[in-house]
Motif scaffolding. Structure first.
Motif, mmCIF file in Angstrom:
data_model
loop_
_atom_site.group_PDB
_atom_site.id
_atom_site.type_symbol
_atom_site.label_atom_id
_atom_site.label_comp_id
_atom_site.label_asym_id
_atom_site.label_seq_id
_atom_site.Cartn_x
_atom_site.Cartn_y
_atom_site.Cartn_z
ATOM 1 N N ALA A 46 -85.801 59.976 82.462
ATOM 2 C CA ALA A 46 -85.326 60.932 81.460
ATOM 3 C C ALA A 46 -84.638 60.253 80.287
ATOM 4 O O ALA A 46 -84.426 60.894 79.247
ATOM 5 N N VAL A 47 -84.276 58.974 80.422
ATOM 6 C CA VAL A 47 -83.478 58.340 79.376
ATOM 7 C C VAL A 47 -84.184 57.183 78.671
ATOM 8 O O VAL A 47 -83.822 56.840 77.548
ATOM 9 N N LEU A 48 -85.191 56.562 79.308
ATOM 10 C CA LEU A 48 -85.731 55.325 78.740
ATOM 11 C C LEU A 48 -86.382 55.531 77.379
ATOM 12 O O LEU A 48 -86.275 54.666 76.505
ATOM 13 N N GLY A 49 -87.058 56.660 77.170
ATOM 14 C CA GLY A 49 -87.636 56.911 75.861
ATOM 15 C C GLY A 49 -86.574 56.989 74.786
ATOM 16 O O GLY A 49 -86.737 56.458 73.682
ATOM 17 N N SER A 50 -85.446 57.617 75.114
ATOM 18 C CA SER A 50 -84.344 57.723 74.166
ATOM 19 C C SER A 50 -83.711 56.357 73.900
ATOM 20 O O SER A 50 -83.348 56.043 72.763
ATOM 21 N N VAL A 51 -83.584 55.531 74.950
ATOM 22 C CA VAL A 51 -83.018 54.188 74.785
ATOM 23 C C VAL A 51 -83.910 53.360 73.864
ATOM 24 O O VAL A 51 -83.428 52.664 72.956
ATOM 25 N N ALA A 52 -85.222 53.418 74.099
ATOM 26 C CA ALA A 52 -86.149 52.657 73.271
ATOM 27 C C ALA A 52 -86.116 53.150 71.825
ATOM 28 O O ALA A 52 -86.123 52.353 70.876
ATOM 29 N N HIS A 53 -86.047 54.465 71.650
ATOM 30 C CA HIS A 53 -85.998 55.027 70.291
ATOM 31 C C HIS A 53 -84.719 54.606 69.577
ATOM 32 O O HIS A 53 -84.753 54.249 68.394
#
Length: 402
Positions: A267-274
């Protein structure tokens, strides 16, 4: 106009191509130290040299990246010297202990900043503030940020940065008097994982991982002692990178306490990468989303495993650790805070509770907006592969939240 504002203004002109990029080379460590007029410790010089070498060889800097690097590194050098000089002039700073600091741990985007902001509302606690990283000084009781010129300057600088990195404040809503992460403190001795967020520096990252973080946290303690100004304080500290520096933290603060927030990594990795992409945009040219995705996935797979290992440490008993689900915290923040305070035997006073509640009413969910999940495919990340990599962590900490 502040120094950084002038720099940014100049950077906008340069971005239009009025001056060639080669006119602003990456400067040498020796030149920066001489310009700053300081005498940093050998370990800080080594960190600076390693970092500058990695930036020169591995980062394709934008013109703004070249200009801002000089301003930022001179600031860090001079601030570090200010801290050292203050300790030399006043031994009482080091005599005042930093007792049982509370460290907030967790994967990025897991509610750690929201929790840090709420705990900062407690008049009985201290947190490092954003403006104190630019203009190091104690923050006295009853401090009014609205009337302080340093705070005003830093807010203007943050506004300018948000203009260069559109979406930054929506992803990470910070202001001058907001709590700041500890990676900004350790950056002053050039031994910080902060630089890996804004630049592409794999060789520096590998050097720092091998070298360790003990020198950085010795300076970290000096910085906190300078900010508390001879009066022992109850520090609340937060940084996702603490997950990778736990050995150094425990050697520096053997009585440290920890709150660990848990959230499903998928749930968080896409946000971290962005967020990494947004942070790098002003400083670098030619950002590779796939490379960022691979870096983030590998890094936080390691981080999740380190949190599992941390739970097994005999030198940190259960009384000094509290695990909490992201969903529990965000569903009822005040109840979650009451559980944290009770676990550590701290009093949650009525003034603190009222201040925290006002903060929640003013900025629900910490000021973070709701948006559709970031597409992992945009960073060339495979959901099945991530589920396999994170399965031990998810089984241990996230199953109850599903």
């Amino acid at each position: 106009m502040t120094m950084l504002a002038k720099l940014l203004s100049k950077g906008f002109q340069l971005a239009d191509g009025l001056v060639p990029e080669a006119a602003f080379p990456v400067v040498a460590a020796k030149s920066l130290v001489q310009t700053a007029g300081v005498a940093p410790a050998p370990d800080a010089v080594e960190g600076l040299e390693r970092l500058l070498g990695a930036i020169k060889n591995e980062s394709a800097l934008s013109l703004f990246g070249r200009l801002s690097l000089r301003w930022d590194f001179l600031r860090l050098l001079r601030n570090a010297q200010l801290i050292e000089d203050a300790h030399a002039a006043n031994p009482a700073l080091a005599a005042a202990p930093v007792t049982a600091p509370l460290f907030i741990l967790g994967l990025p985007r897991s509610g750690t900043s929201f929790l840090h902001n709420l705990m900062a509302e407690d008049p009985g606690s201290q947190v490092p503030r954003n403006w104190q990283m630019i203009y190091p000084a104690p923050r006295p009781a009853g401090f009014d940020p609205q009337g302080d010129k340093r705070v005003s300057r830093v807010d203007k600088q943050l506004d300018l940065f948000n203009g260069l990195a559109p979406g930054f404040r929506e992803l990470h809503p910070i202001y001058a008097d907001s709590p700041q992460e500890c990676s900004e403190i350790t950056a002053h001795v050039f031994q910080s994982l902060r630089f890996d967020s804004t630049h592409r520096v794999p060789s520096y990252f590998e050097w720092l991982e091998t070298r360790g973080h003990d020198d950085a946290f010795r300076f970290h303690k000096k910085f906190l002692q300078f900010l508390q100004n001879g009066v022992p304080s109850r520090w609340v500290l937060k940084c996702p990178d603490h997950t990778f520096t736990l050995d150094a933290i425990l050697r520096t603060y053997p009585d440290a306490r920890f709150v660990i927030l848990h959230r499903d990594p998928i749930a968080v990795l896409g946000s971290v990468a962005h967020l990494t992409q947004v942070l790098r945009k002003p400083f670098l040219r030619g950002i590779d989303a796939g490379e960022i995705g691979a870096q983030v996935a590998a890094r936080w797979t390691q981080g999740a495993n380190l949190l599992l290992q941390f739970d097994q440490r005999a030198d940190v008993p259960a009384s000094r650790k509290l695990h909490m689900q992201y969903e529990e915290f965000t569903a009822a923040p005040l109840a979650a805070l009451a559980r944290i305070y009770a676990h550590f035997g701290e009093e949650l006073t009525e003034p603190a509770l009222r201040a925290m509640d006002r903060r929640i009413q003013a900025k629900p969910r910490g000021g973070y907006g709701r948006h559709a999940p970031y597409r992992l495919e945009a960073f060339k990340l495979s959901v099945p592969a991530l589920q396999t990599a994170f399965s031990p962590y998810v089984r241990q900490y996230c199953q109850a939240a599903r």
